[in-house]
Write a protein that holds these residues in place. Structure first.
Motif: not given
Length: 318
Positions: A166-170
């Motif tokens: 998973p790539v979580l974006v801030s």
């Protein structure tokens, strides 16, 4: 249902202390870990900044908890190809229990190679392309790419993630929340901002996790706790975009003269009143967060973990 993790602040603690905190977090009942990625601490008083990828490798051999970066900037100081390799190896070491939190970064960390510090809109465009590049590499296939910001020439990750990574974006404003909704597998935001979460979901993030957290300072003496939080983390309370554009710890120390002890006392759960800590954490739960990470400021770590094991986490998870 919200899960509760421990935030490991690389800016404040040595590698050995961070590993010790990870073990204590597991024993206290925290079910996840998050770790910051910095080249510099915010101020000299914090005094540390170990390399996050070395720390994640060590964490994988220390505890069996999932680990998330909060957050990595894969655009300036480290090329997305290199970030992808580091994240893929971390995922393999952790048996797939790794999530890559990414953001547009701060000049504090990214200026060190002498590169120009772009505007937010350009950094957001760079981040979107970087995420695209990393996702192509995570497949384990050979990748060539020539984009606006990055070139990749016949690159392949031979140690690729064994499970989807998973790539979580801030994001801390509507533009960033919208970007997270468009390209992220989840949204990272550090305050219980229901409007930002709504923007994320409207932009495509419905059904994807919302991740964030807070710092606290547990101490039997509330005044001492406020003083510790004020000394070590005044930067948390700087207004606007200062955290993104100031380039050195010295600049942050100068700007932090604008922050008062009263601001810290009102914003940070300090002392040993369990209800104060619970109220702050429940604000995240009520806002719809799926994962909440709590980090203890200062040296009073043993008492913090004991209090959260005995009082706070049981009240949260029922």
């Amino acid at each position: 249902m919200t899960s509760f993790g421990c935030f490991l602040a690389t800016e404040e603690f040595t590698p050995a202390r961070l590993l010790e905190q990870a073990r204590s977090a597991r024993d206290a009942g925290f079910t996840r870990l998050a770790i910051s990625d910095h080249f510099h601490p915010w101020t000299d008083a914090q005094g540390n900044s170990p390399f996050v990828w070395s720390m994640i490798g060590a964490l994988s051999q220390t505890v069996d908890l999932p680990v998330t970066t909060l957050v990595t900037c894969p655009t300036v100081r480290v090329h997305p190809v290199v970030t992808a390799q580091a994240a893929a190896t971390s995922s393999v070491l952790l048996g797939g229990r790794f999530a890559l939190g990414v953001g547009t970064g701060e000049a504090l960390n990214e200026h060190v190679l002498g590169d120009r510090w772009p505007s937010f809109d350009e950094r957001a465009d760079m981040l979107e392309e970087a995420v695209e590049v990393m996702r192509m590499l995570f497949t384990g296939r050979q990748v060539s790419h020539r984009g606006r910001h990055y070139t990749v020439d016949n690159a392949r990750l031979y140690t690729a993630p064994e499970k989807p990574l998973p790539v979580l974006v801030s994001g801390f404003g509507p533009k960033a929340a919208g970007l997270a909704g468009r390209i992220g597998d989840g949204f990272v935001t550090m305050g219980p901002d229901e409007e930002a979460i709504a923007t994320f979901r409207e932009a495509g993030g419905t059904g994807r996790p919302v991740v964030g957290g807070l710092k606290v300072c547990w101490d039997q003496d509330r005044d001492a706790a406020v003083e510790t939080a004020y000394r070590l983390w005044p930067t948390e309370h700087l207004p606007g975009e200062l955290n993104q554009i100031l380039p050195t710890p010295a600049h942050f120390e100068q700007a932090s003269e604008l922050v008062t002890r009263r601001q810290v006392s009102e914003a940070v759960p300090c002392g040993s009143d369990a209800e104060e800590h619970l109220e702050a954490i429940r604000a995240y739960v009520d806002a719809g967060f799926d994962e909440v990470y709590v980090g203890q400021i200062g040296e009073n770590q043993e008492e913090f973990f004991a209090a959260y094991r005995e009082k706070i986490l049981p009240a949260l998870v029922g």
